[in-house]
Scaffold this motif. Structure first.
Motif, PDB file in Angstrom:
ATOM      1  N   LEU A 102      53.031 -42.818  30.759  1.00 54.09           N
ATOM      2  CA  LEU A 102      52.417 -42.731  29.428  1.00 54.09           C
ATOM      3  C   LEU A 102      53.411 -43.063  28.320  1.00 54.09           C
ATOM      4  CD1 LEU A 102      50.067 -39.604  29.595  1.00 54.09           C
ATOM      5  CD2 LEU A 102      49.447 -42.036  29.618  1.00 54.09           C
ATOM      6  N   LEU A 103      54.671 -42.711  28.499  1.00 51.67           N
ATOM      7  CA  LEU A 103      55.678 -43.069  27.501  1.00 51.67           C
ATOM      8  C   LEU A 103      55.817 -44.587  27.401  1.00 51.67           C
ATOM      9  CD1 LEU A 103      58.437 -40.392  28.196  1.00 51.67           C
ATOM     10  CD2 LEU A 103      56.935 -40.518  26.192  1.00 51.67           C
ATOM     11  N   ALA A 104      55.787 -45.260  28.544  1.00 54.38           N
ATOM     12  CA  ALA A 104      55.932 -46.720  28.572  1.00 54.38           C
ATOM     13  C   ALA A 104      54.643 -47.439  28.185  1.00 54.38           C
ATOM     14  CB  ALA A 104      56.377 -47.174  29.962  1.00 54.38           C
ATOM     15  N   HIS A 105      53.511 -46.877  28.580  1.00 52.32           N
ATOM     16  CA  HIS A 105      52.197 -47.512  28.359  1.00 52.32           C
ATOM     17  C   HIS A 105      51.201 -46.436  27.922  1.00 52.32           C
ATOM     18  CE1 HIS A 105      53.721 -51.064  30.427  1.00 52.32           C
ATOM     19  NE2 HIS A 105      54.137 -50.267  31.387  1.00 52.32           N
ATOM     20  N   PRO A 106      51.137 -46.126  26.628  1.00 56.78           N
ATOM     21  CA  PRO A 106      50.274 -45.019  26.176  1.00 56.78           C
ATOM     22  C   PRO A 106      48.773 -45.258  26.303  1.00 56.78           C
ATOM     23  CG  PRO A 106      51.419 -46.021  24.317  1.00 56.78           C
ATOM     24  CD  PRO A 106      51.938 -46.684  25.549  1.00 56.78           C
ATOM     25  N   ASP A 107      48.344 -46.510  26.445  1.00 55.91           N
ATOM     26  CA  ASP A 107      46.921 -46.759  26.664  1.00 55.91           C
ATOM     27  C   ASP A 107      46.604 -46.496  28.127  1.00 55.91           C
ATOM     28  OD1 ASP A 107      46.545 -47.407  24.029  1.00 55.91           O
ATOM     29  OD2 ASP A 107      46.421 -49.563  24.351  1.00 55.91           O
ATOM     30  N   ALA A 108      45.621 -45.643  28.356  1.00 57.22           N
ATOM     31  CA  ALA A 108      45.288 -45.207  29.715  1.00 57.22           C
ATOM     32  C   ALA A 108      43.791 -44.965  29.796  1.00 57.22           C
ATOM     33  CB  ALA A 108      46.068 -43.934  30.055  1.00 57.22           C
ATOM     34  N   GLU A 109      43.384 -44.355  30.889  1.00 58.68           N
ATOM     35  CA  GLU A 109      41.976 -44.002  31.078  1.00 58.68           C
ATOM     36  C   GLU A 109      41.932 -42.648  31.755  1.00 58.68           C
ATOM     37  OE1 GLU A 109      38.855 -46.985  32.350  1.00 58.68           O
ATOM     38  OE2 GLU A 109      38.955 -45.714  34.142  1.00 58.68           O
ATOM     39  N   ILE A 110      40.936 -41.856  31.380  1.00 63.43           N
ATOM     40  CA  ILE A 110      40.689 -40.606  32.099  1.00 63.43           C
ATOM     41  C   ILE A 110      39.269 -40.627  32.643  1.00 63.43           C
ATOM     42  CG2 ILE A 110      42.376 -39.184  30.859  1.00 63.43           C
ATOM     43  CD1 ILE A 110      39.995 -37.995  29.265  1.00 63.43           C
ATOM     44  N   SER A 111      39.098 -39.980  33.776  1.00 63.92           N
ATOM     45  CA  SER A 111      37.776 -39.715  34.299  1.00 63.92           C
ATOM     46  C   SER A 111      37.515 -38.245  33.992  1.00 63.92           C
ATOM     47  CB  SER A 111      37.727 -39.973  35.806  1.00 63.92           C
ATOM     48  OG  SER A 111      36.452 -39.631  36.307  1.00 63.92           O
ATOM     49  N   TRP A 112      36.537 -37.997  33.144  1.00 68.98           N
ATOM     50  CA  TRP A 112      36.222 -36.646  32.673  1.00 68.98           C
ATOM     51  C   TRP A 112      34.754 -36.372  32.943  1.00 68.98           C
ATOM     52  CZ3 TRP A 112      37.755 -32.042  31.252  1.00 68.98           C
ATOM     53  CH2 TRP A 112      37.002 -31.261  30.375  1.00 68.98           C
ATOM     54  N   LYS A 113      34.508 -35.440  33.858  1.00 62.30           N
ATOM     55  CA  LYS A 113      33.141 -35.044  34.201  1.00 62.30           C
ATOM     56  C   LYS A 113      32.280 -36.246  34.573  1.00 62.30           C
ATOM     57  CE  LYS A 113      33.269 -30.821  31.508  1.00 62.30           C
ATOM     58  NZ  LYS A 113      32.646 -30.018  30.453  1.00 62.30           N
ATOM     59  N   GLY A 114      32.840 -37.156  35.371  1.00 63.45           N
ATOM     60  CA  GLY A 114      32.108 -38.302  35.864  1.00 63.45           C
ATOM     61  C   GLY A 114      32.043 -39.481  34.914  1.00 63.45           C
ATOM     62  N   ARG A 115      32.691 -39.384  33.780  1.00 64.04           N
ATOM     63  CA  ARG A 115      32.674 -40.453  32.772  1.00 64.04           C
ATOM     64  C   ARG A 115      34.076 -41.029  32.618  1.00 64.04           C
ATOM     65  NH1 ARG A 115      32.539 -38.910  26.938  1.00 64.04           N
ATOM     66  NH2 ARG A 115      32.870 -40.921  25.967  1.00 64.04           N
ATOM     67  N   ASP A 116      34.217 -42.350  32.663  1.00 64.06           N
ATOM     68  CA  ASP A 116      35.503 -43.014  32.447  1.00 64.06           C
ATOM     69  C   ASP A 116      35.675 -43.257  30.957  1.00 64.06           C
ATOM     70  OD1 ASP A 116      36.061 -43.044  35.164  1.00 64.06           O
ATOM     71  OD2 ASP A 116      35.150 -45.005  35.455  1.00 64.06           O
ATOM     72  N   ILE A 117      36.808 -42.804  30.416  1.00 65.86           N
ATOM     73  CA  ILE A 117      37.050 -42.866  28.973  1.00 65.86           C
ATOM     74  C   ILE A 117      38.393 -43.532  28.723  1.00 65.86           C
ATOM     75  CG2 ILE A 117      37.326 -41.499  26.864  1.00 65.86           C
ATOM     76  CD1 ILE A 117      35.764 -39.233  28.342  1.00 65.86           C
ATOM     77  N   ALA A 118      38.398 -44.583  27.911  1.00 69.43           N
ATOM     78  CA  ALA A 118      39.645 -45.219  27.489  1.00 69.43           C
ATOM     79  C   ALA A 118      40.330 -44.295  26.489  1.00 69.43           C
ATOM     80  CB  ALA A 118      39.354 -46.576  26.852  1.00 69.43           C
ATOM     81  N   VAL A 119      41.618 -44.024  26.700  1.00 69.35           N
ATOM     82  CA  VAL A 119      42.354 -43.094  25.841  1.00 69.35           C
ATOM     83  C   VAL A 119      43.706 -43.680  25.448  1.00 69.35           C
ATOM     84  CG1 VAL A 119      41.250 -40.995  26.766  1.00 69.35           C
ATOM     85  CG2 VAL A 119      43.362 -41.858  27.818  1.00 69.35           C
ATOM     86  N   ARG A 120      44.272 -43.094  24.412  1.00 71.91           N
ATOM     87  CA  ARG A 120      45.650 -43.373  24.012  1.00 71.91           C
ATOM     88  C   ARG A 120      46.370 -42.032  24.004  1.00 71.91           C
ATOM     89  NH1 ARG A 120      45.439 -47.108  19.989  1.00 71.91           N
ATOM     90  NH2 ARG A 120      45.826 -48.589  21.650  1.00 71.91           N
ATOM     91  N   ARG A 162      39.856 -43.968  22.706  1.00 76.53           N
ATOM     92  CA  ARG A 162      40.082 -45.192  21.935  1.00 76.53           C
ATOM     93  C   ARG A 162      38.923 -46.148  22.180  1.00 76.53           C
ATOM     94  NH1 ARG A 162      42.141 -49.134  25.536  1.00 76.53           N
ATOM     95  NH2 ARG A 162      42.989 -48.182  27.423  1.00 76.53           N
ATOM     96  N   ALA A 163      38.812 -47.115  21.301  1.00 73.49           N
ATOM     97  CA  ALA A 163      37.758 -48.131  21.461  1.00 73.49           C
ATOM     98  C   ALA A 163      38.018 -48.893  22.757  1.00 73.49           C
ATOM     99  CB  ALA A 163      37.753 -49.078  20.273  1.00 73.49           C
ATOM    100  N   PRO A 164      36.976 -49.259  23.483  1.00 71.47           N
ATOM    101  CA  PRO A 164      37.174 -50.031  24.719  1.00 71.47           C
ATOM    102  C   PRO A 164      37.802 -51.384  24.411  1.00 71.47           C
ATOM    103  CG  PRO A 164      34.819 -49.673  24.290  1.00 71.47           C
ATOM    104  CD  PRO A 164      35.587 -48.977  23.209  1.00 71.47           C
ATOM    105  N   ASP A 165      38.578 -51.892  25.380  1.00 70.61           N
ATOM    106  CA  ASP A 165      39.174 -53.220  25.250  1.00 70.61           C
ATOM    107  C   ASP A 165      38.059 -54.254  25.203  1.00 70.61           C
ATOM    108  OD1 ASP A 165      41.739 -52.183  25.338  1.00 70.61           O
ATOM    109  OD2 ASP A 165      41.844 -52.319  27.520  1.00 70.61           O
ATOM    110  N   ARG A 166      38.260 -55.315  24.473  1.00 74.54           N
ATOM    111  CA  ARG A 166      37.257 -56.386  24.350  1.00 74.54           C
ATOM    112  C   ARG A 166      37.826 -57.684  24.895  1.00 74.54           C
ATOM    113  NH1 ARG A 166      32.792 -54.417  22.351  1.00 74.54           N
ATOM    114  NH2 ARG A 166      32.991 -52.644  20.985  1.00 74.54           N
ATOM    115  N   ASP A 167      36.940 -58.505  25.456  1.00 72.19           N
ATOM    116  CA  ASP A 167      37.385 -59.817  25.942  1.00 72.19           C
ATOM    117  C   ASP A 167      37.349 -60.812  24.785  1.00 72.19           C
ATOM    118  OD1 ASP A 167      34.753 -60.683  25.592  1.00 72.19           O
ATOM    119  OD2 ASP A 167      34.288 -60.717  27.731  1.00 72.19           O
TER     120      ASP A 167
END
Length: 172
Positions: A102-120, A162-167
């Motif tokens: 997380l120190l090197a790459h603060p953008d991550a994802e968590i799975s919380w109660k069955g939901r995948d959430i983009a986080v910083r 955080r807002a989801p990444d966009r293509d």
């Protein structure tokens, strides 16, 4: 937070057992493996360790490898839709690898109660860390014993959605 604030013999027993050095030696090898297996089998809906404490599966980018890393963790949900992650490493000497990620790459994802959430993630310092540490100790008192066993300061991270990444076409 209701799970961690339960009182009674069962909660006190789990806190006492999880504070011990024997638990710190065995748990890091057993609990994450069981959590990953159950989480995969239930398609992200169940973490065994979350039966006592709320939990997430954190997906980070490896600090050195650049590879995706999945780590089941206890977490402290906060008001306002944020989560506190405590790098206790069960009271073992080194910082857990996920904290370096997380120190090197603060953008991550968590799975919380069955939901995948983009986080910083953000490492907490100073007064903000002190306030979060006090809240973490009220939430799960064994963290105090973990800190007493190690010379390092246990890292605390606040993760926010955080807002989801966009293509290139603007799609998520």
């Amino acid at each position: 937070m209701a799970a961690a604030t339960r009182t009674g013999y069962g909660a006190r027993l789990v806190q006492k057992v999880s504070s011990g050095r024997a638990f710190a030696k065995v748990a890091p090898h057993i609990i994450p493996a069981l959590d990953r297996a159950v989480h995969r089998l239930t398609r992200g809906k169940v973490l065994l360790s979350a039966q006592m404490l709320p939990g997430v599966v954190l997906t980070t980018t490896g600090a050195r490898s650049g590879l995706s890393r999945r780590t089941p963790l206890a977490c402290m949900p906060e008001d306002g839709g944020t989560w506190l992650l405590v790098g206790s490493n069960f009271g073992r000497p080194g910082h857990p690898a996920w904290t370096a990620n997380l120190l090197a790459h603060p953008d991550a994802e968590i799975s919380w109660k069955g939901r995948d959430i983009a986080v910083r993630a953000r490492l907490l310092t100073g007064e903000e860390r002190a306030a979060a540490w006090a809240a973490a100790l009220r939430f799960w008192p064994p963290y105090a014993k973990y800190q007493a066993r190690v010379e390092r300061e246990i890292r605390l991270f606040r993760v926010v959605e955080r807002a989801p990444d966009r293509d290139s076409r603007g799609r998520a």
